[in-house]
Each structure stands twice: as C-alpha cells, then as structure tokens.
Design a protein around this motif. Structure first.
Motif, mmCIF file in Angstrom:
data_model
loop_
_atom_site.group_PDB
_atom_site.id
_atom_site.type_symbol
_atom_site.label_atom_id
_atom_site.label_comp_id
_atom_site.label_asym_id
_atom_site.label_seq_id
_atom_site.Cartn_x
_atom_site.Cartn_y
_atom_site.Cartn_z
ATOM 1 N N LEU A 137 66.466 17.009 75.149
ATOM 2 C CA LEU A 137 66.617 18.466 75.277
ATOM 3 C C LEU A 137 66.092 18.942 76.624
ATOM 4 O O LEU A 137 66.707 19.788 77.287
ATOM 5 N N VAL A 140 68.570 17.909 79.366
ATOM 6 C CA VAL A 140 69.747 18.783 79.381
ATOM 7 C C VAL A 140 69.392 20.135 80.007
ATOM 8 O O VAL A 140 70.163 20.692 80.798
ATOM 9 N N ALA A 141 68.201 20.648 79.674
ATOM 10 C CA ALA A 141 67.745 21.910 80.281
ATOM 11 C C ALA A 141 67.658 21.776 81.795
ATOM 12 O O ALA A 141 68.032 22.693 82.541
ATOM 13 N N LEU A 144 71.237 21.801 83.290
ATOM 14 C CA LEU A 144 71.780 23.162 83.243
ATOM 15 C C LEU A 144 71.096 24.062 84.262
ATOM 16 O O LEU A 144 71.733 24.944 84.857
ATOM 17 N N LEU A 168 73.893 30.737 82.616
ATOM 18 C CA LEU A 168 73.480 29.627 81.747
ATOM 19 C C LEU A 168 71.975 29.642 81.489
ATOM 20 O O LEU A 168 71.484 28.890 80.643
ATOM 21 N N TRP A 169 71.246 30.499 82.216
ATOM 22 C CA TRP A 169 69.792 30.457 82.113
ATOM 23 C C TRP A 169 69.260 30.666 80.694
ATOM 24 O O TRP A 169 68.214 30.089 80.349
ATOM 25 N N PRO A 170 69.898 31.480 79.804
ATOM 26 C CA PRO A 170 69.345 31.569 78.446
ATOM 27 C C PRO A 170 69.335 30.224 77.724
ATOM 28 O O PRO A 170 68.402 29.928 76.971
ATOM 29 N N ALA A 171 70.377 29.406 77.958
ATOM 30 C CA ALA A 171 70.411 28.080 77.357
ATOM 31 C C ALA A 171 69.301 27.210 77.931
ATOM 32 O O ALA A 171 68.654 26.440 77.203
ATOM 33 N N VAL A 172 69.064 27.334 79.238
ATOM 34 C CA VAL A 172 67.980 26.585 79.880
ATOM 35 C C VAL A 172 66.647 26.962 79.245
ATOM 36 O O VAL A 172 65.842 26.095 78.867
ATOM 37 N N ALA A 174 66.035 28.405 76.305
ATOM 38 C CA ALA A 174 65.945 28.040 74.886
ATOM 39 C C ALA A 174 65.652 26.547 74.721
ATOM 40 O O ALA A 174 64.789 26.159 73.917
ATOM 41 N N LEU A 175 66.359 25.702 75.474
ATOM 42 C CA LEU A 175 66.133 24.258 75.376
ATOM 43 C C LEU A 175 64.730 23.894 75.856
ATOM 44 O O LEU A 175 64.057 23.059 75.242
ATOM 45 N N HIS A 179 61.747 22.156 73.698
ATOM 46 C CA HIS A 179 61.149 20.953 74.287
ATOM 47 C C HIS A 179 59.638 21.110 74.417
ATOM 48 O O HIS A 179 58.874 20.203 74.071
#
Length: 238
Positions: A137, A140-141, A144, A168-172, A174-175, A179
C-alpha cells in the motif's frame, strides 16, 4: 476580522500539534536518538529509525499542504489561512522529499540487514502476508505521488488537462494513512492514532464540502445555460 484572525491562529495551532505529535511519538518509541550514532546496533537499525521519522513528518506535511490548499476553495472553510501557489508547491516538494527519504532509508536499512539490495520492497507483494501487503500500500502511494507531482508540474506550466491526474492526491493520502496506522510502530500510542483520525476526517470533510460546492456550481451553470436557451427560443418565436 477578529473572528478570522482567531480561526487562523487556531488552524496554525492545530498544524503545530499535527507536526509535533509524530515527532513526540517517534522519540518516545526510539528513546534517545543519539544511541544510533554512539552504540553498536544491528545493521540498518538506525536507518529504520530515521526512516520512520521521515515518513511520519512527510505524511503530516502532506496533510498540511492538502488542508491549506483545498479549504479556501470551500465557502464554509474560507476563514482558514490562505497560502500562495509557491508555498503550496514548497509544501508539496517538502512532503515528497521526506517521503522519498522514508522509502530510501527503509530500503537501505533492509538491504544492510539482508546483505542484498531489497528491491522487492518497491514492488507489489500481496501473497507474503499482512506486513508485506501493507508495505505494498505504501509503495502504491509512492508511485501515485510521483504521478501526481508530475501532473502538478505540468499543470503549473499551463497544461490544464493534467488537473484531473494531479487530483490523485486523495488516493495517495488514504493509502499512506492506512499504511501508517497498520504497520507503523508509533501508531500503538493512542495520541498519534487520534491525530491520524483527525487528519483523515478533516480532509475527508473538506473534500466532501469541496465536491458539493463543485457540483452546486455545475448545476447552477447548467441552469443558467438552460434558461438562456429558453429565452433565446422564446425571443425567436415572437
């Protein structure tokens, strides 16, 4: 004006707490950091310790950048401090450098301990247990984040089509949050868990408010367009 000033100071106080809490938790976890320079410890142990500090600070700085960058765009949060574009870029670069240091020190520490370069830590690994899944995770962060940073650079140069990719930063975040909570040894300290919860929930709230504002603006724009078309149609019939 006084209310706005008070909000600004409260915001800066919260930011100070968010930045200080990871450092305090890290210090409590590792003890006296000087031992990593003055004592004979297992290979890579010192790199592991400072990798955790870099990761915690990088994550906190990412939160600061997102908070101050997004809040002024939401009407109900416009009392928060406004930062310039250059400050936004500076915070993002600072967070990226700390996160890169986190990854680099962790891989270097693992490599020293294993006596071989631990490239596998940078690759997806979902079939070797929970720990490696949570490291995946984080990896992947990281990827991204690199993409979002590149998109931000392109956006800065006037290429507006990169804006969606920069988001894409919200996904970064959150991951990175999952983590940090799941495999970070400092997360066992209750105060830091609460800080993580505050960071995640505050950004989620602002993101939802921002989305609602954006949707409302789109609906208003569509309604104006429909009314304009109707008026033009009515005028042509008379």
């Amino acid at each position: 004006m006084q209310g706005r000033s008070a909000t600004t100071w409260i915001t800066y106080g919260l930011i100070a707490v968010v930045l200080a809490a990871p450092v305090a938790a890290w210090w409590w976890s590792v003890g006296d950091p000087s031992i990593y320079f003055t004592h004979d410890l297992p290979a890579g142990q010192g790199l592991y310790a400072f990798a955790k500090l870099a990761g915690l600070l990088g994550f906190a700085l990412l939160w600061v950048q997102a908070l101050l960058g997004m809040a002024p765009r939401v009407p109900s949060f416009r009392g928060l401090p406004v930062i310039s574009r250059s400050a936004h870029i500076g915070l993002g670069c600072g967070a990226a450098m700390l996160i890169a240091a986190h990854v680099g020190l962790f891989v270097a520490g693992s490599s020293l301990r294993k006596k071989t370069v631990a490239w596998e830590l940078l690759l997806p690994n979902l079939d070797h247990g929970y720990y490696f899944q949570m490291i995946t995770l984080g990896a992947v962060a990281l990827y991204l984040l690199v993409i979002a940073l590149f998109a931000g650079w392109r956006l800065r140069r006037g290429h507006r089509r990169w804006k969606a990719i920069h988001m894409l930063w919200p996904a970064v975040f959150a991951l990175a949050l999952v983590h940090s909570i799941t495999i970070g040894s400092e997360s066992r300290y209750g105060v830091l868990v609460y800080v993580f919860f505050f960071m995640g929930s505050s950004l989620a709230l602002i993101a939802l408010a921002r989305t609602a504002t954006w949707l409302g603006a789109r609906r208003a724009k569509a309604a104006i367009a429909r009314n304009g078309s109707k008026l033009a149609s009515d005028a042509s019939t008379h």
